[in-house]
Design a protein around this motif. Structure first.
Motif, PDB file in Angstrom:
ATOM      1  N   THR A 322      93.593  57.621  62.720  1.00  0.00           N
ATOM      2  CA  THR A 322      94.352  57.513  63.965  1.00  0.00           C
ATOM      3  C   THR A 322      95.778  57.042  63.680  1.00  0.00           C
ATOM      4  O   THR A 322      96.756  57.608  64.186  1.00  0.00           O
ATOM      5  CB  THR A 322      93.658  56.530  64.924  1.00  0.00           C
ATOM      6  OG1 THR A 322      92.367  57.045  65.241  1.00  0.00           O
ATOM      7  CG2 THR A 322      94.459  56.338  66.200  1.00  0.00           C
ATOM      8  N   GLU A 325      97.735  59.823  61.927  1.00  0.00           N
ATOM      9  CA  GLU A 325      98.133  60.896  62.834  1.00  0.00           C
ATOM     10  C   GLU A 325      99.210  60.413  63.813  1.00  0.00           C
ATOM     11  O   GLU A 325     100.156  61.140  64.116  1.00  0.00           O
ATOM     12  CB  GLU A 325      96.913  61.417  63.593  1.00  0.00           C
ATOM     13  CG  GLU A 325      95.942  62.214  62.738  1.00  0.00           C
ATOM     14  CD  GLU A 325      96.472  63.594  62.402  1.00  0.00           C
ATOM     15  OE1 GLU A 325      97.285  64.132  63.169  1.00  0.00           O
ATOM     16  OE2 GLU A 325      96.080  64.141  61.340  1.00  0.00           O
TER      17      GLU A 325
ATOM     18  N   SER B 151      86.195  60.344  60.686  1.00  0.00           N
ATOM     19  CA  SER B 151      87.152  60.025  61.740  1.00  0.00           C
ATOM     20  C   SER B 151      87.736  61.298  62.346  1.00  0.00           C
ATOM     21  O   SER B 151      87.813  62.351  61.704  1.00  0.00           O
ATOM     22  CB  SER B 151      88.294  59.185  61.166  1.00  0.00           C
ATOM     23  OG  SER B 151      87.794  57.994  60.614  1.00  0.00           O
ATOM     24  N   SER B 152      88.161  61.174  63.580  1.00  0.00           N
ATOM     25  CA  SER B 152      88.877  62.276  64.228  1.00  0.00           C
ATOM     26  C   SER B 152      89.921  61.678  65.157  1.00  0.00           C
ATOM     27  O   SER B 152      89.858  60.489  65.525  1.00  0.00           O
ATOM     28  CB  SER B 152      87.914  63.168  65.016  1.00  0.00           C
ATOM     29  OG  SER B 152      87.307  62.434  66.052  1.00  0.00           O
ATOM     30  N   TYR B 153      90.888  62.505  65.513  1.00  0.00           N
ATOM     31  CA  TYR B 153      91.973  62.031  66.379  1.00  0.00           C
ATOM     32  C   TYR B 153      92.386  63.179  67.299  1.00  0.00           C
ATOM     33  O   TYR B 153      92.569  64.317  66.839  1.00  0.00           O
ATOM     34  CB  TYR B 153      93.162  61.587  65.539  1.00  0.00           C
ATOM     35  CG  TYR B 153      94.392  61.248  66.366  1.00  0.00           C
ATOM     36  CD1 TYR B 153      94.452  60.055  67.090  1.00  0.00           C
ATOM     37  CD2 TYR B 153      95.476  62.116  66.439  1.00  0.00           C
ATOM     38  CE1 TYR B 153      95.556  59.743  67.851  1.00  0.00           C
ATOM     39  CE2 TYR B 153      96.594  61.802  67.186  1.00  0.00           C
ATOM     40  CZ  TYR B 153      96.637  60.615  67.900  1.00  0.00           C
ATOM     41  OH  TYR B 153      97.725  60.312  68.659  1.00  0.00           O
ATOM     42  N   THR B 154      92.505  62.871  68.547  1.00  0.00           N
ATOM     43  CA  THR B 154      92.960  63.861  69.515  1.00  0.00           C
ATOM     44  C   THR B 154      94.356  63.481  69.974  1.00  0.00           C
ATOM     45  O   THR B 154      94.565  62.381  70.512  1.00  0.00           O
ATOM     46  CB  THR B 154      92.014  63.928  70.716  1.00  0.00           C
ATOM     47  OG1 THR B 154      90.710  64.302  70.259  1.00  0.00           O
ATOM     48  CG2 THR B 154      92.498  64.967  71.721  1.00  0.00           C
ATOM     49  N   ASN B 155      95.293  64.369  69.712  1.00  0.00           N
ATOM     50  CA  ASN B 155      96.679  64.116  70.108  1.00  0.00           C
ATOM     51  C   ASN B 155      96.774  64.103  71.631  1.00  0.00           C
ATOM     52  O   ASN B 155      96.413  65.089  72.286  1.00  0.00           O
ATOM     53  CB  ASN B 155      97.585  65.209  69.532  1.00  0.00           C
ATOM     54  CG  ASN B 155      99.054  64.894  69.719  1.00  0.00           C
ATOM     55  OD1 ASN B 155      99.500  64.630  70.840  1.00  0.00           O
ATOM     56  ND2 ASN B 155      99.808  64.922  68.631  1.00  0.00           N
ATOM     57  N   GLY B 159      96.609  67.729  72.868  1.00  0.00           N
ATOM     58  CA  GLY B 159      95.176  67.878  73.041  1.00  0.00           C
ATOM     59  C   GLY B 159      94.461  68.371  71.794  1.00  0.00           C
ATOM     60  O   GLY B 159      93.250  68.566  71.803  1.00  0.00           O
ATOM     61  N   LYS B 160      95.205  68.551  70.733  1.00  0.00           N
ATOM     62  CA  LYS B 160      94.610  69.053  69.499  1.00  0.00           C
ATOM     63  C   LYS B 160      93.860  67.926  68.780  1.00  0.00           C
ATOM     64  O   LYS B 160      94.376  66.814  68.654  1.00  0.00           O
ATOM     65  CB  LYS B 160      95.708  69.613  68.592  1.00  0.00           C
ATOM     66  CG  LYS B 160      95.185  70.159  67.272  1.00  0.00           C
ATOM     67  CD  LYS B 160      96.341  70.607  66.385  1.00  0.00           C
ATOM     68  CE  LYS B 160      95.847  71.030  65.019  1.00  0.00           C
ATOM     69  NZ  LYS B 160      96.980  71.331  64.101  1.00  0.00           N
ATOM     70  N   THR B 161      92.667  68.245  68.322  1.00  0.00           N
ATOM     71  CA  THR B 161      91.856  67.273  67.597  1.00  0.00           C
ATOM     72  C   THR B 161      91.853  67.600  66.118  1.00  0.00           C
ATOM     73  O   THR B 161      91.617  68.748  65.731  1.00  0.00           O
ATOM     74  CB  THR B 161      90.418  67.270  68.137  1.00  0.00           C
ATOM     75  OG1 THR B 161      90.441  66.881  69.512  1.00  0.00           O
ATOM     76  CG2 THR B 161      89.539  66.299  67.349  1.00  0.00           C
ATOM     77  N   THR B 162      92.132  66.616  65.311  1.00  0.00           N
ATOM     78  CA  THR B 162      92.061  66.784  63.862  1.00  0.00           C
ATOM     79  C   THR B 162      90.947  65.900  63.316  1.00  0.00           C
ATOM     80  O   THR B 162      90.646  64.834  63.866  1.00  0.00           O
ATOM     81  CB  THR B 162      93.382  66.397  63.181  1.00  0.00           C
ATOM     82  OG1 THR B 162      93.685  65.040  63.518  1.00  0.00           O
ATOM     83  CG2 THR B 162      94.519  67.298  63.624  1.00  0.00           C
ATOM     84  N   THR B 163      90.360  66.343  62.243  1.00  0.00           N
ATOM     85  CA  THR B 163      89.248  65.622  61.619  1.00  0.00           C
ATOM     86  C   THR B 163      89.677  65.109  60.253  1.00  0.00           C
ATOM     87  O   THR B 163      90.364  65.821  59.518  1.00  0.00           O
ATOM     88  CB  THR B 163      88.029  66.546  61.468  1.00  0.00           C
ATOM     89  OG1 THR B 163      87.687  67.048  62.763  1.00  0.00           O
ATOM     90  CG2 THR B 163      86.839  65.789  60.900  1.00  0.00           C
TER      91      THR B 163
END
Lengths: 368, 236
Positions: A322, A325, B151-155, B159-163
């Motif tokens: 997090t 990013e 882990s993942s993150y959604t901007n 709205g884009k999700t990255t892993t």
């Protein structure tokens, strides 16, 4: 020393015969020590506690829960005259209940847990834990069977915790017990008609009674993670701790009202931990306060008092991904930069080197 | 010149030894990934979470001594595989401190290298030093995870999700030297060869440059490192 000797006897007890001078009989009594079970009052299986290697252990909750042992007893050389000649009785004590002055002489050191039953073989015999401990702390023990109640558990617990004189040995000397007591169970055939000596007896089957409540764990803390709490505590100072019960429950109230540091162990979620003083409670709800407390238990199932109640709320975290990013990381595995071609060239050159060498070797072999 | 033969008339290196084709290395290196060097990053996300403490990179490498250049050395391909992991308490999202939950990165480096070993000094002049150079492409798998998994993150804007799972390409260069240990116990090393086929044993040290950026991409997790590496090597 005594326990060791008993252990040896118990391990080799199948079909051993006790011979008592002057009593002519052919029957023998044996217990199948490998098939002993425990049951609850509703006949459902109860926890079979093996302690200190191979001994059956009895804890306070085994007594208050009115659990029973089921022994499979066999009588050797059983004949049609056996039921009319003998009573089958079960006695227990800290010493040797086969001695002439241990049982029916009116002042013996043992007490009956099955007063009298008609012999048959094989026969399962159910012995209640409350009966087993009914005379712990009572001197001299009763020589007539009376069904014990749950009060016997507390009486025995007090006797064991106060290092009291519990009973006498075979010579009539008082035996002081502290913390634990080893009770020897004997299955014996007595001649009908009031004989004070058994005609045949099984070897002693030792059962260790420990009603001592462990000291509790302390300094319980619950640190938050995302949908989880990391719980840690300082171990109970007792040396025979077998594990810990970790209780957790949302703090009281439909809406989270913060910590109340109160927990109801009968409704809380239980997590059993062995071999550690930390655990992570997962699957919790972020933002909800949870109360957490710990009890210690020993190998006899004795449970300590509740520790302090810790309280905390799982909370969302910013893990590395997090933060990366949010810092503009946008890593991608698929995008190659401008230097990809030279790298591919190096790889191709290495492949070519291997290929040429193999060709050179092959050619050399053909030339030969 | 046949493999295993020697120009010098000496028992060191030995006159008679088994065929030698491979070298196996056990490698240990402190590891600091170059993640914060990625262009466009604001701040130092790796340093913020994991600090400056080096992690231990453990790897194994197998080299094939494919070509022998008389009185100089050998050249051949090698393959290396390693592992390391970084863990640190994750900050709470509300900024009130760190949580009890760790955030972790695990890294699996794979290197395909061309290895030039200059062992002519050892073979011809009994100097127990073997300099070497390694060069080749590198690929490193990485995964970012917590107790809950990868882990993942959604901007929140796109709205884009990255892993937090992927791999990064790059290249690696290593310059080092090996110290031959046979001289400590020459008879013992001969017996080892007879018993196991291990011709020579070395300790080594090298400086390793691993540049992982998908060959110049600005959107690569830069898990390469420049570090010292040491370990044990066995020729067999």
């Amino acid at each position: 020393m005594m326990r060791s000797a008993i252990a040896v006897a118990a391990s080799t007890c199948v079909a051993l015969v006790l011979t008592i001078t002057g009593v002519a009989r052919a029957e023998t009594v044996s217990v199948d020590t490998s098939s002993i079970t425990r049951i609850n009052p509703d006949n459902s299986p109860a926890t079979l506690r093996l302690v200190e290697g191979a001994f059956q252990g009895v804890g306070f909750t085994d007594c208050t829960g009115n659990t029973s042992f089921v022994f499979n007893v066999a009588i050797g050389d059983f004949s049609s005259t056996t039921p009319t000649t003998y009573d089958l009785e079960v006695w227990v004590g800290t010493g040797d209940c086969t001695q002439p002055d241990a049982t029916h002489d009116g002042s013996g050191s043992c007490w009956p847990v099955i007063a009298s039953m008609v012999p048959s073989t094989p026969v399962p015999i159910t012995v209640r834990v409350q009966d087993l401990v009914s005379n712990v702390g009572i001197l001299p023990p009763a020589q007539a069977y009376t069904a014990a109640t749950v009060n016997a558990c507390s009486t025995a617990q007090n006797a064991l915790s106060t290092s009291s004189t519990m009973t006498t040995d075979d010579a009539g000397n008082p035996i002081t017990v502290s913390g634990q007591a080893t009770l020897n169970v004997f299955f014996m055939l007595f001649p009908i008609g009031g004989a004070i000596m058994p005609a045949a007896a099984s070897p002693a089957y030792p059962i260790i009674v420990d009603f001592t409540t462990p000291d509790p764990a302390s300094s319980v803390t619950a640190a938050p993670g995302s949908t989880e709490l990391a719980v840690s505590w300082i171990a109970s100072p007792d040396s025979d701790i077998a594990g810990y019960n970790v209780y957790s429950a949302p703090a009281a109230g439909a809406a989270d009202a913060g910590c109340d540091n109160v927990i109801n162990t009968s409704t809380a979620t239980l997590t059993v931990v062995t071999g550690a003083t930390t655990t992570t409670l997962v699957g919790l709800v972020n933002g909800t306060s949870y109360d957490v407390a710990v009890t210690a238990f020993d190998s006899f199932g004795n449970v300590s008092a509740l520790s302090n109640v810790a309280c905390n709320s799982p909370s969302a975290i910013n893990d590395f991904w997090t933060i990366y990013e949010q810092s503009g990381g946008n890593a991608s595995s698929c995008t190659l930069g401008a230097n990809g071609a030279p790298a591919a060239g190096i790889l191709a050159a290495m492949g070519g080197l291997v290929f040429l060498n193999r060709r050179r070797k092959s050619k050399r072999q053909v030339d030969r | 010149m046949p493999r295993g033969a020697h120009a010098a008339d000496s028992d060191f290196p030995r006159k008679h030894e088994s065929k030698q084709w491979f070298e196996f290395e056990l490698r240990f290196a402190p590891y600091w990934p170059n993640i914060d060097s990625q262009p466009g990053l604001t701040g130092n996300p790796y340093h913020t979470i994991f600090g400056n403490t080096a992690r231990l990179l453990v790897s194994a490498e197998l080299d094939v001594q494919l070509l022998r250049i008389p009185h100089f050395g050998s050249i051949g391909p090698g393959l290396s595989f390693g592992y390391t992991q970084m863990s640190a308490p994750a900050p709470l999202a509300d900024g009130s401190g760190v949580s009890a939950e760790n955030t972790n990165i695990e890294v699996y480096p794979f290197y395909l290298t061309a290895v030039l070993r200059i062992d002519g000094l050892l073979r011809d002049f009994h100097v127990p030093i073997v300099p070497y150079v390694k060069l080749g492409p590198a690929y490193t798998l990485w995964r970012v995870f917590t107790d809950s998994g990868t882990s993942s993150y959604t901007n929140p804007v796109t709205g884009k999700t990255t892993t937090g799972f992927g791999g990064t390409w790059g290249e690696q260069l290593a310059l080092g030297a090996q110290l031959n240990l046979d001289w400590i116990d020459r008879r013992g090393s001969g017996a080892l060869d007879e018993a196991t086929g291990i011709n020579h044993t070395y300790i080594f040290g090298e400086w390793m440059f691993v540049n992982l950026d998908n060959f110049g991409s600005s959107s690569a997790l830069r898990v390469g490192t420049n570090t010292f590496c040491g370990g044990l090597a066995f020729e067999f």
